[in-house]
Design a protein around this motif. Sequence first.
Motif, PDB file in Angstrom:
ATOM      1  N   SER A  59       0.837  -1.202   0.000  1.00 31.32           N
ATOM      2  CA  SER A  59       0.000   0.000   0.000  1.00 31.32           C
ATOM      3  C   SER A  59       0.875   1.256   0.000  1.00 31.32           C
ATOM      4  N   ASP A  60       1.979   1.219   0.739  1.00 35.63           N
ATOM      5  CA  ASP A  60       2.889   2.377   0.715  1.00 35.63           C
ATOM      6  C   ASP A  60       3.448   2.593  -0.682  1.00 35.63           C
ATOM      7  N   ARG A  61       3.758   1.482  -1.324  1.00 38.85           N
ATOM      8  CA  ARG A  61       4.357   1.588  -2.651  1.00 38.85           C
ATOM      9  C   ARG A  61       3.342   2.165  -3.641  1.00 38.85           C
ATOM     10  N   LEU A  62       2.127   1.635  -3.565  1.00 35.23           N
ATOM     11  CA  LEU A  62       1.091   2.095  -4.493  1.00 35.23           C
ATOM     12  C   LEU A  62       0.811   3.585  -4.292  1.00 35.23           C
ATOM     13  N   ILE A  63       0.689   3.999  -3.042  1.00 35.90           N
ATOM     14  CA  ILE A  63       0.397   5.411  -2.777  1.00 35.90           C
ATOM     15  C   ILE A  63       1.542   6.287  -3.284  1.00 35.90           C
ATOM     16  N   THR A  64       2.759   5.841  -3.056  1.00 34.75           N
ATOM     17  CA  THR A  64       3.901   6.627  -3.556  1.00 34.75           C
ATOM     18  C   THR A  64       3.837   6.745  -5.078  1.00 34.75           C
ATOM     19  N   ILE A  65       3.509   5.654  -5.738  1.00 31.37           N
ATOM     20  CA  ILE A  65       3.388   5.700  -7.204  1.00 31.37           C
ATOM     21  C   ILE A  65       2.299   6.694  -7.609  1.00 31.37           C
ATOM     22  N   MET A  66       1.164   6.622  -6.917  1.00 29.31           N
ATOM     23  CA  MET A  66       0.021   7.439  -7.316  1.00 29.31           C
ATOM     24  C   MET A  66       0.255   8.938  -7.140  1.00 29.31           C
ATOM     25  N   VAL A  67       1.090   9.318  -6.176  1.00 27.57           N
ATOM     26  CA  VAL A  67       1.289  10.763  -5.960  1.00 27.57           C
ATOM     27  C   VAL A  67       2.572  11.258  -6.621  1.00 27.57           C
ATOM     28  N   LEU A  68       3.385  10.338  -7.080  1.00 28.17           N
ATOM     29  CA  LEU A  68       4.697  10.728  -7.600  1.00 28.17           C
ATOM     30  C   LEU A  68       4.645  11.717  -8.772  1.00 28.17           C
ATOM     31  N   PRO A  69       3.660  11.579  -9.688  1.00 33.05           N
ATOM     32  CA  PRO A  69       3.647  12.517 -10.818  1.00 33.05           C
ATOM     33  C   PRO A  69       3.347  13.968 -10.425  1.00 33.05           C
ATOM     34  N   PHE A  70       3.010  14.226  -9.165  1.00 34.91           N
ATOM     35  CA  PHE A  70       2.865  15.630  -8.746  1.00 34.91           C
ATOM     36  C   PHE A  70       4.228  16.310  -8.604  1.00 34.91           C
ATOM     37  N   MET A  71       5.260  15.519  -8.408  1.00 32.35           N
ATOM     38  CA  MET A  71       6.587  16.116  -8.309  1.00 32.35           C
ATOM     39  C   MET A  71       6.888  16.763  -9.655  1.00 32.35           C
ATOM     40  N   ALA A  72       7.363  18.012  -9.602  1.00 31.70           N
ATOM     41  CA  ALA A  72       7.528  18.765 -10.844  1.00 31.70           C
ATOM     42  C   ALA A  72       8.665  18.184 -11.669  1.00 31.70           C
ATOM     43  N   CYS A  73       8.319  17.439 -12.707  1.00 30.59           N
ATOM     44  CA  CYS A  73       9.354  16.778 -13.498  1.00 30.59           C
ATOM     45  C   CYS A  73       9.952  17.750 -14.507  1.00 30.59           C
ATOM     46  N   SER A  74      11.033  17.309 -15.149  1.00 28.55           N
ATOM     47  CA  SER A  74      11.747  18.230 -16.031  1.00 28.55           C
ATOM     48  C   SER A  74      10.904  18.659 -17.239  1.00 28.55           C
ATOM     49  N   ALA A  75       9.881  17.886 -17.589  1.00 27.85           N
ATOM     50  CA  ALA A  75       9.071  18.270 -18.743  1.00 27.85           C
ATOM     51  C   ALA A  75       8.171  19.461 -18.444  1.00 27.85           C
ATOM     52  N   ARG A  76       7.935  19.728 -17.154  1.00 29.39           N
ATOM     53  CA  ARG A  76       7.117  20.891 -16.821  1.00 29.39           C
ATOM     54  C   ARG A  76       7.945  22.156 -16.834  1.00 29.39           C
ATOM     55  N   LEU A  77       9.243  21.955 -16.694  1.00 24.43           N
ATOM     56  CA  LEU A  77      10.147  23.092 -16.565  1.00 24.43           C
ATOM     57  C   LEU A  77       9.994  24.116 -17.707  1.00 24.43           C
ATOM     58  N   PRO A  78       9.928  23.673 -18.974  1.00 24.35           N
ATOM     59  CA  PRO A  78       9.773  24.658 -20.044  1.00 24.35           C
ATOM     60  C   PRO A  78       8.516  25.518 -19.886  1.00 24.35           C
ATOM     61  N   VAL A  79       7.408  24.888 -19.491  1.00 28.34           N
ATOM     62  CA  VAL A  79       6.167  25.658 -19.384  1.00 28.34           C
ATOM     63  C   VAL A  79       6.282  26.662 -18.247  1.00 28.34           C
ATOM     64  N   TYR A  80       6.777  26.180 -17.103  1.00 25.56           N
ATOM     65  CA  TYR A  80       6.949  27.089 -15.968  1.00 25.56           C
ATOM     66  C   TYR A  80       7.857  28.248 -16.356  1.00 25.56           C
ATOM     67  N   ALA A  81       8.984  27.899 -16.975  1.00 22.10           N
ATOM     68  CA  ALA A  81       9.984  28.921 -17.264  1.00 22.10           C
ATOM     69  C   ALA A  81       9.426  29.967 -18.219  1.00 22.10           C
ATOM     70  N   LEU A  82       8.694  29.516 -19.220  1.00 24.10           N
ATOM     71  CA  LEU A  82       8.133  30.453 -20.195  1.00 24.10           C
ATOM     72  C   LEU A  82       7.150  31.408 -19.524  1.00 24.10           C
ATOM     73  N   MET A  83       6.233  30.842 -18.756  1.00 24.53           N
ATOM     74  CA  MET A  83       5.198  31.659 -18.120  1.00 24.53           C
ATOM     75  C   MET A  83       5.816  32.614 -17.100  1.00 24.53           C
ATOM     76  N   ILE A  84       6.772  32.100 -16.348  1.00 24.99           N
ATOM     77  CA  ILE A  84       7.373  32.950 -15.318  1.00 24.99           C
ATOM     78  C   ILE A  84       8.151  34.093 -15.949  1.00 24.99           C
ATOM     79  N   SER A  85       8.960  33.780 -16.953  1.00 25.10           N
ATOM     80  CA  SER A  85       9.765  34.875 -17.488  1.00 25.10           C
ATOM     81  C   SER A  85       8.884  35.886 -18.213  1.00 25.10           C
ATOM     82  N   ALA A  86       7.706  35.449 -18.682  1.00 25.39           N
ATOM     83  CA  ALA A  86       6.835  36.424 -19.336  1.00 25.39           C
ATOM     84  C   ALA A  86       5.997  37.220 -18.347  1.00 25.39           C
TER      85      ALA A  86
END
Length: 715
Positions: free
Chosen positions: A424-451
């Motif tokens: 159950s710990d493993r499953l819960i960790t898997i289920m919430v893990l994609p909330f961690m800001a991965c490198s693919a979000r970085l471009p969107v964040y960076a664009l919006m922030i710098s603008a």
Amino acid sequence: MKNQSLTIALVGNPNTGKSTIFNALTGLKQKVGNYPGVTVERKTGFLNLNGVQHKIIDLPGTYSLNHKKIDERIAYQTLIGEYQHEQTPDLAVLVLDATNLDRNLYLATQVMDLEIPVIVLLNMSDLAEERGIKNDADKIQKQLGVPVLPIIAKNKKDIEQVKQAIAKHDLKPPAPLRWKPEESLSNAINEITENWLKPHTNLPNRAYPIEALRLISDNQVPDDFHNHPRKEVAQEIIANAQAEIERAGKNPAAAEVMARYDFIESCTKNGSTRQDEAETTSDKIDAVVTHKVFGPILFVAILLLMFQAIFSWAEPFMNLIDLFFVHAGNTVAETLPPGILNDLLVEGVIAGLAGVIIFLPQIMFLFFFISILEGTGYMARAAFVMDGFMTRIGLHGRSVVPLISGFACAVPGIMATRTIESWSDRLITIMVLPFMACSARLPVYALMISAFVPNENVLGFISLQGLTFFGLYIFGIVMAIAAAWVMKLFYSDGSSTPFMMELPSYKMPKWSAVFYNMFERGWIFVKEAGKIIMAISVVLWFLASYPKVDVPPEIANNPATTEASFNAQQSASSYKLKHSYAGQFGRFIEPAIEPLGFDWKIGIGLLTSFAAREVMVGTLNTIYSVGEEKGSVVTLQEKLIKDKDPETGEPIFTTLSAISLMIFFALAMQCMSTLAIVRRETNSWKWPIVMFTYMTTLAYICSLVVYQGGLALGY
Ligand SMILES: Nc1nc2c(ncn2[C@@H]2O[C@H](COP(=O)(O)OP(=O)(O)OP(=O)(O)O)[C@@H](O)[C@H]2O)c(=O)[nH]1
Ligand SMILES: [Mg+2]
């Protein structure tokens, strides 16, 4: 050894240098890091020795063969020849940590019980020497009856010796049970073997003693291999065997462990000496780093520094890349004759690629920092420091390393949950893990922030943009923790396992590995994003350019705007775009996303970003380039700021809608690879579907609340 091709498995406790040796033998670049649990999957490679090719298998680390976790089970199954019905390895190379031989030899004695030929390597001899630990390899060799070699994995000379030891091995298996279990234990092993393991399991013979001992000490009949429907039969046989041990005055749960350690002591006594444990440098550092109060403060400070640095250090490199693409676009536009090909290349391909590759420096810095955290040994401390907090929300420290890996990418993070014992710990960790800001979000964040976030400093030295960036990472962490807490209320199998993680001694990261990792990940980013973006940009360019419509004269010559040429151009091109296929589709979904503050152009971006998040920026770049005057050097950032609604003249993007968009990206499940890996690791479609639904719904609701709330408050 005859000239035969061998299968050779590298076995050992976690963090003893197996992958380092694997890389040295095969020339591959398997991930290495200074914390237990780096390797969670099997990796194979090849070693050419005197013209013969041998297969080398790198295994996840394990403390014993009494496997409880998936990574440990992979090691066990491989050794007994039950991993996807593969043959037992011809040779096991046991990689032991020379600074901690007693514990490492425990696994060695177990592997020798499997009757597999072995070579024992006492790795990290440099560290042992530094700490005044002397191991007498000859004596250990004599006691174990197998070749023993002290080595330092990073020395080429030592690796040569390992190769020679492999080449001249006679491939005779060691005698099993060399540690000589006393009579009652040995009888118990036989009883269980004859009455249960032989008739009722499909285990190979070589695994009988280990499996029997596991049943005696654990008292539980596991599901794998024991496919007999009536487990109570086994329970009875086990109880009889245990009773016999008790009659001899021993404790069945501990008899094996004690006997093995007695044997190990006979190997290392006088053969391995250590000076009085002086406080090592690592201990001194840990007094601060794992301190109750300073530890967590330091952890947050390290993250803050990391994300600040990613944001500010990458900027000059990003400007260079930007300049390069502007020139490339202009050169192509001027050299090729005007026409469809020209438009397609400049507005579709180059614009799409530029939009993404510009973020390469940030991605590389991110991986640079993560490699350093992994290489120094800090990862294990982070897990330790956060354990108390994680326990309070119902998870434990084990989840911290996978979660931190999620900053790079959810996929390896989800794989790393294999080190978590409770399902159950493993499953819960898997289920919430994609909330961690991965490198693919970085471009969107960076664009919006710098603008949309002012380029100012707070407190004189912290950049507001960097701080916002950090805030988004914190937001991801908080959401992951909150979601885990809620899930724990609903889904818990009640099992709790104490948190134990070895704190490896601090090491200087291997710089070649750090830089290799940084460039490799950068290259993967360009290659993967590039592939999707090329395809999507071309399709999108077509959808955004056709059908060609005539712009009504009142829009084409619109004099109303003040910044005459740019905005007149904007509204003419935006009229065309709006009536293109992409525009029609965007406007079709606009009602659904309008309450979040997004217009139809963002809608198109959102749609393409469900393939992969980073595609969003490339999409916007393509959309905003279509119909643009050739030779313009306006960046996407400026185009977003200046984009106005042609009817109302209001800006399309405000700080509020930018925040709403970032929140959407922080929470929505927009990654096919993550869903695929969740499907594989949970072995069901249920969890990826649940994940997609709850994350995306949450994203929609949060963006809605923030945008509408912001509007109501007058922003
Ligand atoms: N000083 C020293 N460090 C070593 C030696 N061999 C490996 N290391 C370091 O030890 C750490 C662990 O190495 P890995 O090869 O990842 O260990 P592993 O056994 O594959 O670990 P898991 O995959 O977690 O089981 C890394 O930081 C290596 O650079 C050695 O002989 N001397
Ligand atoms: Mg490894």
